[in-house]
Design an enzyme around this catalytic site. Structure first.
Site, short mmCIF file in Angstrom:
data_model
loop_
_atom_site.label_atom_id
_atom_site.label_comp_id
_atom_site.label_asym_id
_atom_site.label_seq_id
_atom_site.Cartn_x
_atom_site.Cartn_y
_atom_site.Cartn_z
N PHE A 134 56.30 -5.71 -10.53
CA PHE A 134 55.01 -6.69 -9.79
C PHE A 134 55.81 -6.83 -8.34
O PHE A 134 57.31 -6.76 -8.05
CB PHE A 134 54.28 -7.46 -10.25
N GLN A 247 43.95 -11.23 1.80
CA GLN A 247 45.33 -10.51 1.34
C GLN A 247 44.61 -8.95 1.55
O GLN A 247 43.67 -9.11 0.91
CB GLN A 247 45.64 -11.10 0.45
N HIS A 249 45.28 -5.77 -0.12
CA HIS A 249 46.29 -5.19 -1.29
C HIS A 249 46.69 -3.82 -0.07
O HIS A 249 45.29 -2.99 -0.18
CB HIS A 249 45.12 -5.00 -2.47
N LEU A 259 39.81 -1.94 -6.94
CA LEU A 259 41.09 -1.80 -6.64
C LEU A 259 42.03 -0.20 -7.15
O LEU A 259 41.91 -0.39 -9.08
CB LEU A 259 41.54 -3.10 -7.47
N GLU A 262 48.88 -2.73 -8.60
CA GLU A 262 50.03 -2.82 -8.65
C GLU A 262 50.66 -2.29 -9.58
O GLU A 262 51.61 -1.90 -9.68
CB GLU A 262 50.30 -4.83 -7.71
N ARG A 293 52.75 -7.57 -0.53
CA ARG A 293 51.15 -6.67 -0.55
C ARG A 293 51.61 -6.22 1.13
O ARG A 293 50.85 -5.11 1.43
CB ARG A 293 50.18 -7.38 -1.10
N HIS A 359 41.37 -7.96 -0.38
CA HIS A 359 41.86 -8.32 -2.18
C HIS A 359 41.50 -9.56 -2.33
O HIS A 359 40.95 -9.72 -3.12
CB HIS A 359 43.07 -7.75 -2.17
N ARG A 394 49.86 -14.14 -1.25
CA ARG A 394 50.26 -13.75 -2.67
C ARG A 394 50.67 -13.07 -3.17
O ARG A 394 50.51 -11.45 -2.61
CB ARG A 394 48.93 -14.30 -3.40
C1 LIG Z 1 39.59 -5.75 -8.97
C2 LIG Z 1 40.44 -7.28 -8.60
C3 LIG Z 1 41.52 -6.82 -9.28
C4 LIG Z 1 42.63 -8.36 -9.48
N1 LIG Z 1 43.53 -8.84 -10.76
C5 LIG Z 1 44.97 -9.59 -10.45
C6 LIG Z 1 45.22 -9.47 -11.72
O1 LIG Z 1 46.16 -8.74 -12.47
N2 LIG Z 1 46.69 -11.00 -11.81
C7 LIG Z 1 46.13 -11.85 -10.81
O2 LIG Z 1 47.66 -12.46 -11.19
N3 LIG Z 1 45.50 -11.26 -10.12
C8 LIG Z 1 44.20 -10.59 -9.85
N4 LIG Z 1 43.82 -10.93 -9.41
C9 LIG Z 1 42.79 -12.30 -8.95
C10 LIG Z 1 42.17 -12.52 -9.58
O3 LIG Z 1 41.97 -11.99 -10.31
C11 LIG Z 1 41.91 -13.77 -9.52
O4 LIG Z 1 41.86 -14.80 -8.54
C12 LIG Z 1 41.27 -14.97 -9.98
O5 LIG Z 1 40.54 -14.33 -11.59
C13 LIG Z 1 39.64 -15.97 -8.93
O6 LIG Z 1 39.86 -17.00 -11.13
P1 LIG Z 1 38.36 -18.01 -10.05
O7 LIG Z 1 38.06 -18.54 -11.38
O8 LIG Z 1 38.97 -18.18 -9.61
O9 LIG Z 1 37.41 -17.18 -10.10
P2 LIG Z 1 35.75 -16.35 -10.82
O10 LIG Z 1 36.13 -15.54 -11.48
O11 LIG Z 1 35.62 -15.17 -9.51
O12 LIG Z 1 34.82 -16.96 -11.01
C14 LIG Z 1 33.71 -17.82 -10.48
C15 LIG Z 1 32.91 -18.48 -10.57
O13 LIG Z 1 32.16 -19.10 -10.31
C16 LIG Z 1 31.06 -19.64 -9.78
N5 LIG Z 1 29.76 -19.35 -8.65
C17 LIG Z 1 30.38 -19.00 -7.52
N6 LIG Z 1 29.45 -19.34 -6.50
C18 LIG Z 1 28.83 -20.48 -7.28
C19 LIG Z 1 27.55 -20.93 -7.00
N7 LIG Z 1 26.83 -20.92 -5.51
N8 LIG Z 1 27.09 -21.44 -7.86
C20 LIG Z 1 26.77 -21.57 -8.92
N9 LIG Z 1 27.83 -20.77 -9.52
C21 LIG Z 1 29.27 -20.43 -8.49
C22 LIG Z 1 30.43 -17.18 -10.79
O14 LIG Z 1 29.31 -17.17 -11.33
C23 LIG Z 1 31.93 -17.41 -11.64
O15 LIG Z 1 31.65 -17.94 -12.76
C24 LIG Z 1 42.55 -9.57 -8.85
C25 LIG Z 1 41.42 -9.32 -8.62
C26 LIG Z 1 40.43 -8.35 -8.20
C27 LIG Z 1 39.55 -8.93 -7.40
#
Ligand SMILES: Cc1cc2nc3c(=O)[nH]c(=O)nc-3n(C[C@H](O)[C@H](O)[C@H](O)COP(=O)(O)OP(=O)(O)OC[C@H]3O[C@@H](n4cnc5c(N)ncnc54)[C@H](O)[C@@H]3O)c2cc1C
Length: 581
Positions: A134, A247, A249, A259, A262, A293, A359, A394
């Site tokens: 990566f 960030q 991407h 997306l 990577e 990135r 991203h 990141r």
């Molecule tokens: C397309 C894409 C591909 C990616 N691929 C990778 C990868 O391969 N490797 C890597 O390391 N990272 C990757 N990332 C980044 C990574 O996926 C995210 O940073 C990570 O999954 C975020 O997880 P999280 O649990 O913090 O938030 P999220 O998974 O975004 O969850 C947020 C939660 O908060 C809840 N929520 C939000 N606001 C409220 C509210 N007001 N009230 C109640 N609930 C709320 C939502 O319902 C949800 O359940 C990628 C990102 C994207 C966009």
């Protein structure tokens, strides 16, 4: 606003009402993505009564979309120190080095734990978990499940949480945190299905609400990624850290900004301009397409700006035709499907048109390695948080890892806090509930043609063009003036639908309010930082300036708007050097 005791819990005009039912848990986690689920599992393991409150069903959280993989030093010839060094260098030396060592040190256990719980990682020839190269990594340490890593991890954690009996409030939208006497005592949430506002009492609350990517146009993020949790924390006095670091991407599908992981370059994809050149040679001769990135995104944008976009269009080609059909089908089936369905091309035969897009949010709720914020009983984890392990940029694969490592730590810390914390005072929650009922009914009562959704789209374009990949003082100043003008119109905006059940118009309005608040912080933090570091690149200050700017930005809410303070990062393990790839 009238004194809260003057405001009725129900409305005679048929508006929203406060629920009579009293909800209470020792630990409440906001968010059902990877960070939230991992936090809830840890709190449950520690013996706490824990519930998740989430605005969408957990499996619809944005974590499900993660493609390329998760980093961990799993092999004998790799090490947690090299992983830490790559992360710190990738961060342009702004990450807190002690936090990075926690991240990389716990990584192997977290990945293996996910495998034991059921995640189906892709395998290498020797039968062990396969790992791919990566960007910015000195070793191929990104473990993956084809190009659907997030999907696999999220299903595994959700099933585990259900098995452990974690209570989930699906489709509950949190509108406010309640803090009294310096201690978080719960929150107010709108039950979207029933159209009722609830107060939920808690001794510890964990914010795991994901990033704020949708503040920008051309984002790879889902429409739910509005930064709600960061805005909620800011409103109760918690500083937001390093919000200027956004960030972009390098490779999102031209036209849709979906997306193109990577992992595509990790598998050997080339970036090619209109002249057929693998242009990364000019920008990162050694790392080429696998430079970090920020560097690859700026390189693509430079090629486009200098007229070497394909057919004069604002994109370049990501070419994997040389990998062959078998490898593409085995390692990148999701990417191939997206290209076929959304661009009408098969990447086995033709190159993929790509352009940079927003991203990831490096900034977020300021917290320590256990997720603790400046408010007692309030914790943060995942993309919503800024620990800080990503600093100014990141590395791919470190965010999924962050959700597991720091989600778990925040869950344990929240449970420990809950055990010792005093019983929250119900009267304050009751008062907050009455105020939220009144606030929401006032929004619904507005008779106005102005719509938050329209203002949001203008804001997103503005943010992309004025605070994007390349920034400069005058462009940002102009952007801030326009942003404030747009935001001032929010106070008059109304909603189309006034019913209580599934009122998405109201939810949309509340999300846009959060987004405007964050956009202003991003703008002001970016304008103040007069240097270039990681993803923050200024055409008028092109050099990194460690003497003045090797500091984290802390944005505090005041009545005059965000107030910025600065604190140095934790250094000590890796010497701060020029970043060359
Ligand atoms: C397309 C894409 C591909 C990616 N691929 C990778 C990868 O391969 N490797 C890597 O390391 N990272 C990757 N990332 C980044 C990574 O996926 C995210 O940073 C990570 O999954 C975020 O997880 P999280 O649990 O913090 O938030 P999220 O998974 O975004 O969850 C947020 C939660 O908060 C809840 N929520 C939000 N606001 C409220 C509210 N007001 N009230 C109640 N609930 C709320 C939502 O319902 C949800 O359940 C990628 C990102 C994207 C966009």
């Amino acid at each position: 606003m009238a004194g809260s005791e003057d405001v009725p819990l129900s409305s005679s005009t048929g508006g929203f009402e406060g629920a009579q039912e009293h909800l209470s848990h020792e630990v409440v986690v906001i968010g059902g993505g990877l960070a939230g689920l991992r936090a809830a599992l840890a709190a449950s393991e520690a013996g706490a009564d824990v519930a998740i409150v989430t605005k969408v069903q957990p499996l619809r959280s944005h974590s499900v979309a993660a493609q390329g993989g998760i980093n961990a030093a799993l092999r004998e010839d790799d090490s947690v120190e090299s992983h830490a060094f790559d992360t710190v260098k990738g961060s342009d030396y702004l990450a807190d080095q002690d936090a990075v060592l926690v991240l990389t040190g716990e990584a192997p256990d977290r990945v293996r734990e996910m495998e034991h719980w059921g995640t189906v990682f892709s395998r290498s020839e020797d039968g062990r978990i396969a790992q791919r190269p990566f960007g910015g990594a000195g070793y191929p340490r990104t473990a993956y499940a084809q190009d659907r890593t997030g999907h696999n991890l999220l299903h595994t954690l959700y099933e585990t949480a259900l098995r452990e009996g974690v209570r989930v409030y699906d489709e509950f939208f949190v509108t406010k945190l309640v803090v009294s006497g310096g201690q978080c005592s719960g929150l107010i949430a709108l039950d979207v299905k029933e159209g009722e506002l609830h107060s939920i009492q808690a001794r510890s609350v964990v914010i795991a609400t994901g990033g704020y990517g949708r503040v920008f146009a051309r984002s790879t993020n889902a429409v739910i990624n509005n930064g709600d949790g960061a805005a909620l924390a800011y409103r109760v006095g918690v500083p937001l850290e390093d919000m200027e670091f956004i960030q972009f991407h390098p490779t999102t599908l031209y036209g849709t900004n979906i997306l193109m992981s990577e992992g595509v370059r990790g598998e050997g994809g080339y970036l090619v301009n209109s002249e057929g050149e693998r242009f990364m040679e000019r920008y990162a001769a050694k790392a080429m397409e696998l430079a970090p990135r920020d560097i690859v995104a700026r390189s693509i944008q430079t090629e486009v700006n200098e007229g070497r976009g394909i057919d004069g269009q604002p994109y370049v080609h990501l070419d994997i035709t040389h990998l062959g059909a078998d490898r593409i089908k085995e390692r990148l089936p999701g990417i191939r499907e997206i290209c076929i369905h959304f661009a009408g091309l098969d990447p086995i035969e033709r190159p993929i048109p790509v352009q940079p897009g927003q991203h990831y949010s490096m900034g977020g709720v300021a917290c320590d390695v256990d997720g603790a914020t400046e408010v007692a009983g309030l914790f943060a984890a995942g993309e919503a948080a800024c620990v800080s392990v990503h600093g100014a940029n990141r590395l791919g694969g470190n965010s999924l890892l962050e959700t597991l490592v720091f989600g778990r730590r925040a869950g344990f810390a929240a449970a420990a806090h809950a055990e010792a914390a005093p019983e929250p005072r119900e009267a304050e929650l009751e008062a907050a509930l009455r105020e939220e009922v009144a606030r929401i009914n006032e929004i619904l009562s507005r008779d106005s043609p102005i719509r938050a959704g329209v203002l949001k789209e203008e804001m997103r374009e503005l943010m992309f063009h004025h605070f994007g990949i390349f920034r400069d003082g005058p462009t940002m100043e102009e952007g801030l003036v326009k942003l404030r003008e747009l935001r001032s119109r929010m106070a008059e905006a109304g909603v189309d639908y006034h019913g209580r059940v599934y009122n998405q118009a109201l939810i949309g309005y509340l999300e846009v309010e959060f987004m405007f608040q964050l956009a202003e912080i991003i703008a002001i933090s970016s304008m103040a930082r007069e240097e270039s570091r990681g993803s923050h690149y200024r055409l008028d200050f092109t050099e990194r300036d460690d003497d003045t700017w090797l500091v984290h930005t802390m944005a505090y809410q005041t009545t005059d708007g965000p107030k910025l303070e600065y604190v140095p990062p934790t250094l000590g393990t890796f010497e701060v050097k020029e970043r060359v790839y």
